[in-house]
Structure formats: C-alpha cells, structure tokens
Write a protein that holds these residues in place. Structure first.
Motif, PDB file in Angstrom:
ATOM      1  N   THR A 143     -77.220  31.236  31.621  1.00 30.39           N
ATOM      2  CA  THR A 143     -76.630  32.342  32.379  1.00 30.39           C
ATOM      3  C   THR A 143     -75.896  31.817  33.610  1.00 30.39           C
ATOM      4  OG1 THR A 143     -78.396  33.743  31.553  1.00 30.39           O
ATOM      5  CG2 THR A 143     -77.160  34.589  33.431  1.00 30.39           C
TER       6      THR A 143
ATOM      7  N   ARG B 148     -73.663  40.506  28.213  1.00 27.12           N
ATOM      8  CA  ARG B 148     -74.057  39.819  29.448  1.00 27.12           C
ATOM      9  C   ARG B 148     -72.832  39.227  30.147  1.00 27.12           C
ATOM     10  NH1 ARG B 148     -79.182  35.982  30.073  1.00 27.12           N
ATOM     11  NH2 ARG B 148     -80.022  38.025  29.600  1.00 27.12           N
TER      12      ARG B 148
ATOM     13  N   THR C 173     -68.062  34.704  22.632  1.00 23.72           N
ATOM     14  CA  THR C 173     -69.381  34.114  22.432  1.00 23.72           C
ATOM     15  C   THR C 173     -69.307  33.363  21.097  1.00 23.72           C
ATOM     16  OG1 THR C 173     -70.244  36.115  23.467  1.00 23.72           O
ATOM     17  CG2 THR C 173     -71.855  34.613  22.474  1.00 23.72           C
TER      18      THR C 173
ATOM     19  N   ASP D 168     -68.514  30.847  25.337  1.00 23.27           N
ATOM     20  CA  ASP D 168     -69.957  30.655  25.530  1.00 23.27           C
ATOM     21  C   ASP D 168     -70.503  29.951  24.286  1.00 23.27           C
ATOM     22  OD1 ASP D 168     -72.705  30.889  25.441  1.00 23.27           O
ATOM     23  OD2 ASP D 168     -72.764  33.024  25.942  1.00 23.27           O
TER      24      ASP D 168
HETATM   25  N1  PMP Z   1     -75.372  32.926  25.766  1.00 26.43           N
HETATM   26  C1  PMP Z   1     -75.964  32.810  24.583  1.00 26.43           C
HETATM   27  C2  PMP Z   1     -75.123  32.838  23.360  1.00 26.43           C
HETATM   28  C3  PMP Z   1     -77.346  32.637  24.510  1.00 26.43           C
HETATM   29  O1  PMP Z   1     -77.942  32.511  23.326  1.00 26.43           O
HETATM   30  C4  PMP Z   1     -78.103  32.594  25.704  1.00 26.43           C
HETATM   31  C5  PMP Z   1     -79.608  32.395  25.678  1.00 26.43           C
HETATM   32  N2  PMP Z   1     -80.270  32.743  24.555  1.00 26.43           N
HETATM   33  C6  PMP Z   1     -77.432  32.726  26.908  1.00 26.43           C
HETATM   34  C7  PMP Z   1     -76.063  32.878  26.903  1.00 26.43           C
HETATM   35  C8  PMP Z   1     -78.157  32.723  28.207  1.00 26.43           C
HETATM   36  O2  PMP Z   1     -78.785  31.500  28.390  1.00 26.43           O
HETATM   37  P1  PMP Z   1     -80.124  31.359  29.255  1.00 26.43           P
HETATM   38  O3  PMP Z   1     -81.179  32.175  28.612  1.00 26.43           O
HETATM   39  O4  PMP Z   1     -80.390  29.878  29.176  1.00 26.43           O
HETATM   40  O5  PMP Z   1     -79.789  31.817  30.618  1.00 26.43           O
END
Ligand code: PMP
Length: 386
Positions: A63, A91, A134, A163
């Motif tokens: 994140t 997110r 993503t 991402d």
């Molecule tokens: N992006 C994706 C595609 C994720 O799978 C995740 C975590 N599962 C995140 C962002 C966020 O990462 P974190 O939980 O390490 O903050």
C-alpha cells in the motif's frame, strides 16, 4: 506440523532468503550492506525489465508502494483513470482521491477486465494525466491485459502506474518495452521475501513529471525527493540517510532477486504458467468454476474459484485441517462465494499436488462428490507431465 502456506501472500520463502534474515544485523553504513543494497537496486531494475528506470526500495507494505507512486505524480485536480478489476483497484482509487485526483473508473463485471477499446473510449472523452492498472487483482485473480492497455496510454501520452503486488516476478512484464511509468510491488508475494518492503521502478518520464510539480509532495515519508538521493547513493556504493533502511530485509531481498535472476525471468514466468495450468486442470476435474471469466484473464500467480453448490466458506478451514492453508474470497460483492489459492514464488509441482489433494479430500469430507477420489490430483499430475 506446519501447514503448506498457499494463500495469495505472504508466501513461503526460500531457505537461503531466511538465512539472510537470521544473519547478524548490519548497520546501514556497513560496507557489506552498502554493496548489498546497491546490488539489490540493480537487480530490481533487471526484474522489472526496466533498464531506464529508477528503483526505490522503502520500508513499508504494498500500500505504501501505491502511495509512493500516487503522491509524487498527482496534484490536486489531476484526472486519473482507474482500470478497475477488483478490490485493489478500488484501493488505488481511494489513494488517488486522497491526493486530490478526479478519478474515473473503467470497469468490467467481476471476473472480467476492461479492454483497450474501453480505455480508448475514456481517453477520447477526457484529458487524463494518469492511468492505473492492477496487473493481477488479488481479489479476483484477474490478470489485466496490461500490454494492450499500456499501448493505448502511451499513444495518448498518459502516464501509467501498474500495481504488480500480486504479479511482479511471477507474471510476464516488460516495463520499458511496454511503456509503464511505474511498476510497483511488495516483498511478500512472487518476489519471495517476508512482508515489509515497498518496491518501485520509475521511468524517466515519471521522474520528469514529478520534477515539474507545482507544489511539494504532501507527505514527507512518501516524497521521492527524500528517497532518490538515498537510492542513487547506495547504487553508487556510498551510504546516505533519510530514514533507517530495513537492513536485514534488504539483504534478504538481494538474495531473492539473485535467485529470481538466476532462475531466469522467462523460465520463472513459464513455471508460474505451468503450475497455474495444473491448478486449472484440477478445478475443471472437480467441476469447479473460476472467477475470471476467461482463461486469458486467469492469473498465473493465484486462483480464485467459486464454491460449488452446497459448499460454503467453511471449506477453507477443512482444507487447513488437511494440511494446506488457502484463503477465502475478498471481492466486496462476492466474498462468501469463492476461495483463493496462491501459487507463486517457489511453488513446485509437489505443492500443487499436496494442495489439490487437500482440497479434494476437504470437498469429499463435506459431502461434495462430483468427482471420484483422486480425479483432481490425477488431472493436475497429467497437466504437470504434459
Ligand atoms: N495490490 C495488490 C494487487 C495486492 O494484492 C495487495 C496486497 N494483497 C496490495 C496492493 C496491498 O499490499 P499490502 O497488503 O502489502 O499493503
């Protein structure tokens, strides 16, 4: 006895990586650490296939990696297009909005992904500064058609942040060749290190955009201005300080990135495809349906699979009792209707067979009998042998 860890992150890591973590702690000014950090940065650039990019390694989770991209590239009022394939795209939108962006979503029904034509249509309508994709949304196991989406963004001169948290070092990605401006990830998935590192590779064009900002970045910890001199110094073999680097985790990262490069990126992507095919053969033998709506959109780093009729989320606990830790759903609308299995990093044929066997036994013990015992394991085995 320890369960086989088959959730979509954090994932099991190699013994050599763990060994690096158990070595005595190094100071950030230690000559050995300086050399290791410098090498890890170079290796990160190689793993992203981004010879022109600036790598960043910062203490934090995925994140933070998202925020490190957005906070530096967005100024209040900028328009951003979010290619939305699930929870983690939402997110990204949340972070963009917090930094003042005006966000437009381009969506597909759950399990689908917007295509290049939909993105093109949005670019015809509005003047966007940035697009986010993503690569693999961990909530849906959808693998976005990232190369074709990036082509559209490049054509329109729109910056693109990808991402890669659930994809980097597991799914094919060529940052420079495909024209992504930021590829971001975290340490705990296909990169093969315990949680704790935010990783980014940033294109010269993104750095240029950041340099021309009208106002300073609102967060000190997320400001590239603080981190860039540190990354440049360590890569040049000199120490520098802004905030204490997680020295042990960076040593572990260096080991894992070294392993990834010695396996070979293409071989590693192909191993992930092979393991994913074996899982898909098993789901099909069990009569189960994938959440991604087509095989082309199905990730190679994890599977998201609907529970069959008469089976509910208690399956996850029953699979654990059979020796494999898997995960429930995460998509806000569907989360009680499917389960997820991670298959990334050091995943082997043995892991596939153990996991499929555990799921098959758990389904049978719960009364689901659409297939004879051993059918799914045999299907996975056949796919692995093909
Ligand atoms: N992006 C994706 C595609 C994720 O799978 C995740 C975590 N599962 C995140 C962002 C966020 O990462 P974190 O939980 O390490 O903050």
């Amino acid at each position: 006895m320890r369960d086989l860890l088959m959730i979509p992150g954090p994932v099991d890591v190699d013994a050599e990586v763990l060994q690096a973590l158990s070595a005595p702690v190094l100071g950030h000014l230690d000559a050995g650490f300086i050399a290791t950090f410098g090498r890890a940065l170079k290796r990160l650039r190689e793993v992203s296939l981004a010879p022109s990019a600036q790598p960043f390694v910062v203490s934090g989770s995925g994140t933070l990696a998202m925020e490190l991209a957005v906070a530096n590239l967005i100024e209040p009022g900028d328009r951003a297009l979010v290619v939305n394939t699930g929870y983690f795209s939402d997110r990204m939108a949340h972070i963009l909005e917090r930094h003042g962006a005006k966000v437009t979503h381009v969506r597909a029904p759950p399990g689908g992904a917007p295509d290049a034509a939909q993105v093109e249509a949005e670019f015809q309508k509005g003047d966007f500064k940035l697009m986010t994709i993503t690569h693999v949304d961990t909530s849906t196991a959808v693998l976005a058609p990232v190369e074709s989406l990036l082509k559209v963004a490049r054509h329109h001169g729109v910056l693109c942040v990808v991402d890669g948290v659930c994809a980097t070092a597991g799914e094919a990605f060529h940052q420079d060749a495909w024209g992504a401006d930021v590829y971001l990830t975290a340490s705990q998935k296909a990169v093969g290190v315990p949680p704790g590192l935010a990783l980014l590779t940033v294109s010269p064009r993104a750095l240029e955009t950041w340099r021309k900002r009208k106002a300073p970045v609102a967060s000190v910890y997320a400001d590239w201005a603080e981190w860039l001199p540190v990354m440049e110094a360590y890569e040049a073999g000199k120490p520098s300080y802004f905030a204490t680097p997680p020295t042990s985790l960076i040593c572990a990262l260096d080991v894992s990135l070294g392993q990834i490069l010695s396996e070979g990126l293409e071989a590693r992507f192909e191993r992930h495809r092979r393991m994913a095919r074996a899982f898909r053969a098993a789901w099909s033998a069990l009569g189960l349906r994938l959440l991604p709506t087509s095989e082309a959109l199905a990730a190679n780093t994890l599977s998201a699979v609907y529970y069959p009729e008469g089976v509910d989320a208690s399956l996850v606990g029953r699979v654990k009792a059979q020796g494999a830790a898997i995960a429930g759903g995460l998509h806000p609308e569907l989360k009680t209707r499917y389960f997820r299995v991670g298959h990334m990093n050091r995943v082997t044929a043995a892991d596939v067979l153990v996991t499929v066997g555990a799921i098959e036994r758990a389904l049978h013990s719960g009364g689901y009998r659409a297939s004879a015992s051993g059918t799914a394991v045999a299907a996975a085995q056949a796919a692995l042998s093909a």
